[in-house]
Design a protein around this motif. Structure first.
Motif, PDB file in Angstrom:
ATOM      1  N   ASP A   1       0.851  -1.189   0.000  1.00 53.00           N
ATOM      2  CA  ASP A   1       0.000   0.000   0.000  1.00 53.00           C
ATOM      3  C   ASP A   1       0.879   1.229   0.000  1.00 53.00           C
ATOM      4  OD1 ASP A   1      -2.416  -1.387   0.019  1.00 53.00           O
ATOM      5  OD2 ASP A   1      -2.435  -1.523   2.199  1.00 53.00           O
ATOM      6  N   GLY A   2       0.548   2.192  -0.876  1.00 51.38           N
ATOM      7  CA  GLY A   2       1.337   3.408  -0.986  1.00 51.38           C
ATOM      8  C   GLY A   2       0.468   4.642  -0.986  1.00 51.38           C
ATOM      9  N   TYR A   3       1.133   5.780  -1.031  1.00 47.89           N
ATOM     10  CA  TYR A   3       0.475   7.081  -0.988  1.00 47.89           C
ATOM     11  C   TYR A   3       0.912   7.925  -2.177  1.00 47.89           C
ATOM     12  CZ  TYR A   3      -0.214   5.499   3.759  1.00 47.89           C
ATOM     13  OH  TYR A   3      -0.554   4.746   4.846  1.00 47.89           O
TER      14      TYR A   3
ATOM     15  N   PRO B   1       2.501  10.444 -18.214  1.00 48.95           N
ATOM     16  CA  PRO B   1       1.381  10.530 -19.163  1.00 48.95           C
ATOM     17  C   PRO B   1       1.581   9.668 -20.412  1.00 48.95           C
ATOM     18  CG  PRO B   1       1.944  12.722 -18.378  1.00 48.95           C
ATOM     19  CD  PRO B   1       3.002  11.783 -17.863  1.00 48.95           C
ATOM     20  N   SER B   2       2.818   9.399 -20.777  1.00 45.45           N
ATOM     21  CA  SER B   2       3.099   8.576 -21.954  1.00 45.45           C
ATOM     22  C   SER B   2       2.800   7.097 -21.706  1.00 45.45           C
ATOM     23  CB  SER B   2       4.572   8.716 -22.340  1.00 45.45           C
ATOM     24  OG  SER B   2       5.393   8.200 -21.294  1.00 45.45           O
ATOM     25  N   GLY B   3       2.569   6.730 -20.435  1.00 41.21           N
ATOM     26  CA  GLY B   3       2.351   5.334 -20.082  1.00 41.21           C
ATOM     27  C   GLY B   3       3.618   4.658 -19.590  1.00 41.21           C
ATOM     28  N   GLU B   4       4.747   5.355 -19.687  1.00 44.85           N
ATOM     29  CA  GLU B   4       5.992   4.774 -19.186  1.00 44.85           C
ATOM     30  C   GLU B   4       5.976   4.759 -17.655  1.00 44.85           C
ATOM     31  OE1 GLU B   4       9.595   5.959 -21.856  1.00 44.85           O
ATOM     32  OE2 GLU B   4       8.153   7.636 -21.813  1.00 44.85           O
ATOM     33  N   VAL B   5       6.595   3.737 -17.071  1.00 46.18           N
ATOM     34  CA  VAL B   5       6.661   3.602 -15.623  1.00 46.18           C
ATOM     35  C   VAL B   5       8.106   3.377 -15.199  1.00 46.18           C
ATOM     36  CG1 VAL B   5       6.211   1.105 -15.665  1.00 46.18           C
ATOM     37  CG2 VAL B   5       5.715   2.399 -13.590  1.00 46.18           C
ATOM     38  N   LEU B   6       8.459   3.985 -14.082  1.00 45.02           N
ATOM     39  CA  LEU B   6       9.749   3.758 -13.438  1.00 45.02           C
ATOM     40  C   LEU B   6       9.473   3.363 -11.997  1.00 45.02           C
ATOM     41  CD1 LEU B   6      11.696   6.949 -14.599  1.00 45.02           C
ATOM     42  CD2 LEU B   6      11.871   4.645 -15.554  1.00 45.02           C
ATOM     43  N   PHE B   7      10.271   2.435 -11.464  1.00 45.93           N
ATOM     44  CA  PHE B   7      10.144   2.140 -10.050  1.00 45.93           C
ATOM     45  C   PHE B   7      11.522   1.977  -9.440  1.00 45.93           C
ATOM     46  CE2 PHE B   7      10.455  -2.345 -11.359  1.00 45.93           C
ATOM     47  CZ  PHE B   7      11.264  -2.871 -10.360  1.00 45.93           C
ATOM     48  N   THR B   8      11.600   2.278  -8.158  1.00 47.38           N
ATOM     49  CA  THR B   8      12.793   2.042  -7.360  1.00 47.38           C
ATOM     50  C   THR B   8      12.340   1.323  -6.109  1.00 47.38           C
ATOM     51  OG1 THR B   8      13.828   4.069  -8.160  1.00 47.38           O
ATOM     52  CG2 THR B   8      14.729   3.118  -6.157  1.00 47.38           C
ATOM     53  N   ALA B   9      12.995   0.224  -5.793  1.00 49.37           N
ATOM     54  CA  ALA B   9      12.689  -0.534  -4.582  1.00 49.37           C
ATOM     55  C   ALA B   9      13.944  -0.592  -3.725  1.00 49.37           C
ATOM     56  CB  ALA B   9      12.233  -1.940  -4.945  1.00 49.37           C
ATOM     57  N   HIS B  10      13.775  -0.391  -2.420  1.00 51.19           N
ATOM     58  CA  HIS B  10      14.875  -0.470  -1.468  1.00 51.19           C
ATOM     59  C   HIS B  10      14.562  -1.594  -0.494  1.00 51.19           C
ATOM     60  CE1 HIS B  10      15.752   4.114  -2.041  1.00 51.19           C
ATOM     61  NE2 HIS B  10      15.974   3.399  -3.118  1.00 51.19           N
ATOM     62  N   ALA B  11      15.567  -2.415  -0.201  1.00 51.42           N
ATOM     63  CA  ALA B  11      15.397  -3.512   0.743  1.00 51.42           C
ATOM     64  C   ALA B  11      16.689  -3.700   1.521  1.00 51.42           C
ATOM     65  CB  ALA B  11      15.032  -4.795  -0.005  1.00 51.42           C
TER      66      ALA B  11
ATOM     67  N   PRO C   1       7.990   1.425   4.089  1.00 52.87           N
ATOM     68  CA  PRO C   1       8.488   0.076   4.372  1.00 52.87           C
ATOM     69  C   PRO C   1       7.360  -0.901   4.741  1.00 52.87           C
ATOM     70  CG  PRO C   1       9.867   1.707   5.444  1.00 52.87           C
ATOM     71  CD  PRO C   1       8.687   2.436   4.893  1.00 52.87           C
ATOM     72  N   GLN C   2       7.323  -2.015   4.008  1.00 57.41           N
ATOM     73  CA  GLN C   2       6.367  -3.097   4.252  1.00 57.41           C
ATOM     74  C   GLN C   2       6.760  -4.296   3.406  1.00 57.41           C
ATOM     75  OE1 GLN C   2       2.430  -1.966   2.352  1.00 57.41           O
ATOM     76  NE2 GLN C   2       3.638  -0.123   1.960  1.00 57.41           N
ATOM     77  N   ASN C   3       6.458  -5.474   3.888  1.00 55.55           N
ATOM     78  CA  ASN C   3       6.771  -6.718   3.177  1.00 55.55           C
ATOM     79  C   ASN C   3       8.219  -6.753   2.694  1.00 55.55           C
ATOM     80  OD1 ASN C   3       4.122  -7.619   3.537  1.00 55.55           O
ATOM     81  ND2 ASN C   3       3.447  -6.670   1.636  1.00 55.55           N
ATOM     82  N   GLY C   4       9.135  -6.229   3.505  1.00 55.33           N
ATOM     83  CA  GLY C   4      10.554  -6.322   3.202  1.00 55.33           C
ATOM     84  C   GLY C   4      11.133  -5.270   2.286  1.00 55.33           C
ATOM     85  N   MET C   5      10.333  -4.263   1.902  1.00 56.06           N
ATOM     86  CA  MET C   5      10.868  -3.240   1.000  1.00 56.06           C
ATOM     87  C   MET C   5      10.129  -1.923   1.141  1.00 56.06           C
ATOM     88  SD  MET C   5       9.287  -3.796  -2.766  1.00 56.06           S
ATOM     89  CE  MET C   5       8.714  -2.112  -2.915  1.00 56.06           C
ATOM     90  N   SER C   6      10.725  -0.878   0.589  1.00 57.12           N
ATOM     91  CA  SER C   6      10.072   0.426   0.418  1.00 57.12           C
ATOM     92  C   SER C   6      10.365   0.844  -1.016  1.00 57.12           C
ATOM     93  CB  SER C   6      10.621   1.456   1.412  1.00 57.12           C
ATOM     94  OG  SER C   6      12.004   1.647   1.216  1.00 57.12           O
TER      95      SER C   6
END
Length: 121
Positions: free
Chosen positions: A61-63, A92-102, A80-85
């Protein structure tokens, strides 16, 4: 009188449709190398004040830090939840980026990029 009530109801603000996205991650990078992402799609759904992110049987769950209405980009912080943040940005183009920290044997940062299909956003 009925016409006036109908007009007032027609002008009343309605809640926005909840946004949802299905995102396919193509590439993930971590530890100095990049490779094809082999996990399933990310389903990202607005649920009131929270955003639910799920993939491969896990969910977080995020904000939102911004909204489509504010700048065209959806930005979601995952505390932080389930081992990561992490942080997810859907442009708007539909492109997605993500960064996960654990943290396991040491600190790990993983980034990924791909594309989303969405509605209501």
């Amino acid at each position: 009188m009925r016409l006036a009530i109908t007009l007032v109801l027609g002008l009343a603000p309605l809640p926005a449709l909840a946004a949802s996205f299905e995102c396919t991650i193509q590439t993930q990078c971590g530890g100095g190398t990049c490779e094809a992402f082999t996990g399933g799609p990310f389903l990202i759904e607005e649920a009131g004040d929270l955003w639910r992110v799920s993939s491969d049987g896990q969910s977080w769950d995020g904000y939102a830090t911004t909204t489509v209405e504010m700048g065209g980009e959806v930005s979601i912080v995952l505390p932080p939840q389930n081992g990561m943040s992490g942080l997810i940005s859907i442009f708007p183009s539909g492109e997605v980026l993500f960064t996960a920290h654990a943290y396991g044997d040491g600190a790990v940062a993983i980034t990924g990029m791909g594309n989303c299909a969405g509605e209501g956003g």
